[in-house]
Design an enzyme around this catalytic site. Structure first.
Site, PDB file in Angstrom:
ATOM      1  N   PHE A 401      -5.894   6.157  -2.030  1.00  0.00           N
ATOM      2  CA  PHE A 401      -6.062   7.013  -0.846  1.00  0.00           C
ATOM      3  C   PHE A 401      -7.502   7.046  -0.329  1.00  0.00           C
ATOM      4  O   PHE A 401      -7.967   8.081   0.173  1.00  0.00           O
ATOM      5  CB  PHE A 401      -5.563   8.444  -1.125  1.00  0.00           C
ATOM      6  CG  PHE A 401      -4.399   8.488  -2.079  1.00  0.00           C
ATOM      7  CD1 PHE A 401      -3.271   7.726  -1.829  1.00  0.00           C
ATOM      8  CD2 PHE A 401      -4.445   9.245  -3.238  1.00  0.00           C
ATOM      9  CE1 PHE A 401      -2.197   7.716  -2.713  1.00  0.00           C
ATOM     10  CE2 PHE A 401      -3.385   9.245  -4.128  1.00  0.00           C
ATOM     11  CZ  PHE A 401      -2.254   8.474  -3.871  1.00  0.00           C
ATOM     12  N   CYS A 402      -8.209   5.926  -0.461  1.00  0.00           N
ATOM     13  CA  CYS A 402      -9.595   5.856   0.027  1.00  0.00           C
ATOM     14  C   CYS A 402     -10.465   6.927  -0.619  1.00  0.00           C
ATOM     15  O   CYS A 402     -11.440   7.372  -0.009  1.00  0.00           O
ATOM     16  CB  CYS A 402      -9.672   6.001   1.551  1.00  0.00           C
ATOM     17  SG  CYS A 402      -8.803   4.754   2.442  1.00  0.00           S
ATOM     18  N   ASN A 403     -10.104   7.353  -1.815  1.00  0.00           N
ATOM     19  CA  ASN A 403     -10.907   8.377  -2.496  1.00  0.00           C
ATOM     20  C   ASN A 403     -11.139   7.910  -3.930  1.00  0.00           C
ATOM     21  O   ASN A 403     -10.546   8.429  -4.872  1.00  0.00           O
ATOM     22  CB  ASN A 403     -10.180   9.722  -2.451  1.00  0.00           C
ATOM     23  CG  ASN A 403     -11.048  10.868  -2.948  1.00  0.00           C
ATOM     24  OD1 ASN A 403     -11.942  10.664  -3.776  1.00  0.00           O
ATOM     25  ND2 ASN A 403     -10.796  12.063  -2.457  1.00  0.00           N
TER      26      ASN A 403
END
Ligand code: PLP
Length: 485
Positions: A401-403
């Protein structure tokens, strides 16, 4: 042996659920397209959903009037300009921001808002950037601007299985970040964190804005995941910068976000370039330019003037439903989902679901991230879950999740393991995971939002239970490579 069923067999039995019934009415009317083909939409952290009224309003507005480039001076240009200004006021109203204190800069998305701050913030050698591990990559990326200005970059770790940040760690990082030089020159630094994690749903305290201010920091609050289902009141909490994407609040329009900025903080930014619309005057032969002295100094080129008025419609629409009502509905569904997932146990007694982050509804939003396990404890590859959920008509998100920082916290990846020199030649996510000897590179995320109903949550639990309970690990058909983090 399976454990006892959860006390609430349906979210509709939860106290307070009936009071959110307006959302079911809207789902049956304004959001009825969500139910076409028996789909289940559970990716509100990815994008919100659009009401039919909003699409109609866009259509009607475009067919009823003529709007042209607001940088011109003619009647159609003035009509567009006045709708854009009206949308700016609506944004300030929605967030209860004082127009004398805050400005609204329209951007292409939340990432664009982060970039505006990163590229124009005066990091210098004495100002630090302090970030929580838990940040979207669009905030993480600001570190590259800080580094190229030779400013220091400090990360505050996540602490414990709830994936929260210990306030003592934050204070230590802020104090260390100020450093000797910074104290002497009274230069500020920038502290950037998400009001809500797009990975774990954790809501980090809004009180940290003041905490950081007291230590001389400007604060960039990433409200992209928070604002769709929580009230952000800028008359109470006063970050210097807030980034947002509107499609996350009400689905439409895409391609428009905002940087809400305190005017005093905006005035300290120094843009590295200029573009059409951002300057009052410029000379080619004289090689000078004078920037605009308001928000338009940050709006490069022609604004999305046909869609920005949809932001105003969306805000009024959300207001008419009530963010607090949406918040209650999402909170109930989230608490119920967590409760149900915890009851799912294989016949071996082992848990089917491992949730990353808080396992109750307290201090979190409606984003729930987890992995599924086989009876022997091995992880069900999240790509398999993606494939099977898709076949069942369920929209959810898998990956990290791009995290990456929250993922590193969730999967217990140490700093030593992520050192660049150990990862020489690693150029894909799959190779990265293999180098770290991780059984999986990601997780499964479901998220609730504006139009979520009990049926969505129930259908998801039924899918998980019927597909994965007591399912032995086995040879699966090849899964696609992981493409991005
Ligand atoms: C917390 C958070 N911040 C920032 C972003 C970036 O938003 P956008 O991709 O719209 O620029 C996202 C997107 O998912 C997000 O969840």
């Amino acid at each position: 042996m399976r454990s006892e069923p959860a006390p609430h067999t349906s979210p509709t039995a939860l106290p307070g659920y009936a009071a959110t019934g307006r959302i079911d009415e809207l789902r049956a009317t304004e959001y009825r397209h969500l139910d076409a083909d028996g789909r289940v939409y559970l990716d509100y952290a990815g994008a919100g959903v659009t009401a039919q009224a909003q699409v109609r309003a866009h259509h009607d507005r475009l067919l009823a009037g003529l709007y042209s480039n607001p940088h011109s001076e003619n009647p159609t240009s003035a009509a567009a300009g006045s709708l854009v200004e009206s949308a700016r006021r609506a944004v300030l109203d929605f967030f209860r921001a004082d127009p004398a204190e805050y400005a609204v800069v329209f951007t292409p998305n939340a990432s664009g808002a982060c970039r505006l701050v990163g590229e124009a913030y005066d990091f210098g050698r004495t100002a630090s950037l302090v970030l929580t591990w838990d940040n979207h990559n669009s905030v993480n990326g600001i570190r590259e601007y800080a580094r190229s200005a030779r400013g220091s970059v400090r990360y505050v770790p996540l602490d414990g299985p709830e994936l929260r940040v210990a306030e003592s760690d934050l204070v230590a990082a802020l104090d260390a970040g100020r450093g000797r030089l910074a104290r002497r020159s009274r230069r500020r630094g920038l502290f950037a964190y998400p009001a809500q994690s797009n990975f774990s749903g954790v809501q980090h305290p809004l009180g940290w804005v003041e905490l950081a201010h007291q230590r001389g920091y400007d604060v960039l609050l990433d409200a992209a995941a928070f604002a769709p289902t929580n009230r952000l009141d800028l008359s109470v909490v006063r970050p210097d910068f807030v980034c947002l994407s509107w499609y996350k609040l009400f689905g439409y329009p895409t391609g428009v976000g905002a940087l809400l900025a305190r005017r005093s903080a905006l005035a300290r930014l120094r843009r590295p370039w200029f573009a059409g619309g951002t300057i009052r005057a410029v000379s080619v032969q004289g090689d000078w330019h004078r920037p605009m002295d308001d928000e338009s100094a940050f709006e490069d080129g022609t604004l999305n003037f046909l869609s920005i008025p949809d932001v105003e419609f969306g805000l009024r629409w959300l207001d008419s439903i009530g963010v607090d009502l949406v918040h209650s509905r999402v909170g109930l569904l989230t608490a119920w989902l967590l409760e149900r997932l915890a009851t799912l146990r294989h016949d071996t007694g082992g848990p089917l679901v491992e949730v990353y982050g808080p396992t109750t509804g307290a201090g979190r939003g409606g984003t729930v991230t987890f992995n599924l396990r086989h009876p022997d404890g091995t992880v069900v590859d999240e790509r398999l879950v993606a494939r099977e959920a898709a076949a069942a008509g369920i929209s959810l998100r898998t990956g990290c999740f791009c995290n990456p920082g929250a993922g590193e916290g969730a999967f217990g990846i140490s700093r030593a393991a992520t050192r660049q020199r150990l990862l020489a030649g690693v150029d894909t996510i799959d190779k990265y995971l293999a180098a770290l000897r991780l059984p999986t590179g990601g997780a499964v995320r479901v998220s609730f939002g504006l139009a979520s109903t009990a049926t969505d949550a129930e259908r998801f639990v039924a899918f998980v239970q019927s597909t994965y309970l007591n399912r032995e690990a086995g040879a699966e058909s090849p899964l696609p490579p992981r493409l991005r983090c």
